[in-house]
Scaffold this motif. Structure first.
Motif, PDB file in Angstrom:
ATOM      1  N   GLN A 220       0.825  -1.204   0.000  1.00  0.00           N
ATOM      2  CA  GLN A 220       0.000   0.000   0.000  1.00  0.00           C
ATOM      3  C   GLN A 220       0.863   1.260   0.000  1.00  0.00           C
ATOM      4  OE1 GLN A 220      -3.460   0.184  -0.131  1.00  0.00           O
ATOM      5  NE2 GLN A 220      -3.213  -1.980  -0.593  1.00  0.00           N
TER       6      GLN A 220
ATOM      7  N   LEU B 131      -7.515  -0.083  -3.077  1.00  0.00           N
ATOM      8  CA  LEU B 131      -8.747  -0.396  -2.361  1.00  0.00           C
ATOM      9  C   LEU B 131      -9.173  -1.845  -2.558  1.00  0.00           C
ATOM     10  CD1 LEU B 131     -10.784   2.862  -2.951  1.00  0.00           C
ATOM     11  CD2 LEU B 131      -9.774   2.063  -0.820  1.00  0.00           C
ATOM     12  N   MET B 132      -8.975  -2.383  -3.757  1.00  0.00           N
ATOM     13  CA  MET B 132      -9.310  -3.792  -3.982  1.00  0.00           C
ATOM     14  C   MET B 132      -8.433  -4.705  -3.135  1.00  0.00           C
ATOM     15  SD  MET B 132     -10.317  -4.238  -7.992  1.00  0.00           S
ATOM     16  CE  MET B 132      -8.784  -3.618  -8.640  1.00  0.00           C
ATOM     17  N   ASN B 133      -7.151  -4.367  -3.011  1.00  0.00           N
ATOM     18  CA  ASN B 133      -6.259  -5.169  -2.182  1.00  0.00           C
ATOM     19  C   ASN B 133      -6.659  -5.099  -0.712  1.00  0.00           C
ATOM     20  OD1 ASN B 133      -4.669  -6.137  -4.227  1.00  0.00           O
ATOM     21  ND2 ASN B 133      -3.155  -4.512  -4.066  1.00  0.00           N
ATOM     22  N   LEU B 134      -7.091  -3.948  -0.254  1.00  0.00           N
ATOM     23  CA  LEU B 134      -7.522  -3.816   1.139  1.00  0.00           C
ATOM     24  C   LEU B 134      -8.793  -4.625   1.396  1.00  0.00           C
ATOM     25  CD1 LEU B 134      -6.945  -0.067   2.021  1.00  0.00           C
ATOM     26  CD2 LEU B 134      -5.854  -2.055   3.040  1.00  0.00           C
ATOM     27  N   ARG B 135      -9.723  -4.592   0.473  1.00  0.00           N
ATOM     28  CA  ARG B 135     -10.971  -5.346   0.650  1.00  0.00           C
ATOM     29  C   ARG B 135     -10.706  -6.840   0.603  1.00  0.00           C
ATOM     30  NH1 ARG B 135     -15.528  -2.086  -2.789  1.00  0.00           N
ATOM     31  NH2 ARG B 135     -15.533  -0.249  -1.456  1.00  0.00           N
ATOM     32  N   LYS B 136      -9.780  -7.256  -0.231  1.00  0.00           N
ATOM     33  CA  LYS B 136      -9.465  -8.681  -0.347  1.00  0.00           C
ATOM     34  C   LYS B 136      -8.817  -9.209   0.916  1.00  0.00           C
ATOM     35  CE  LYS B 136      -6.626  -9.604  -3.632  1.00  0.00           C
ATOM     36  NZ  LYS B 136      -5.870 -10.011  -4.806  1.00  0.00           N
ATOM     37  N   SER B 137      -8.081  -8.356   1.612  1.00  0.00           N
ATOM     38  CA  SER B 137      -7.360  -8.798   2.812  1.00  0.00           C
ATOM     39  C   SER B 137      -8.269  -8.935   4.032  1.00  0.00           C
ATOM     40  CB  SER B 137      -6.235  -7.832   3.120  1.00  0.00           C
ATOM     41  OG  SER B 137      -6.754  -6.612   3.599  1.00  0.00           O
ATOM     42  N   GLU B 138      -9.441  -8.323   4.023  1.00  0.00           N
ATOM     43  CA  GLU B 138     -10.345  -8.359   5.181  1.00  0.00           C
ATOM     44  C   GLU B 138     -10.965  -9.692   5.381  1.00  0.00           C
ATOM     45  OE1 GLU B 138     -13.124  -5.216   4.681  1.00  0.00           O
ATOM     46  OE2 GLU B 138     -11.677  -3.697   5.183  1.00  0.00           O
TER      47      GLU B 138
END
Length: 48
Positions: free
Chosen positions: A9, A41-48
């Protein structure tokens, strides 16, 4: 937050800032900024 995710990030946002600072063409810079923000943002959502 995962350390690898945090590093990726940081690299994405640093590259976005550098692109905006280096590129003279505003339309191209804003397009790259939007793409990098979307990927981030896609990477953050995928990590949740």
């Amino acid at each position: 937050m995962d350390k690898k995710l945090l590093i990726s990030q940081s690299i994405m946002w640093a590259s976005a800032i550098l692109v905006v600072a280096i590129v003279d063409e505003k339309q191209f810079a804003s397009l790259l900024l939007i793409i990098l923000a979307a990927v981030s943002l896609m990477n953050l959502r995928k990590s949740e």
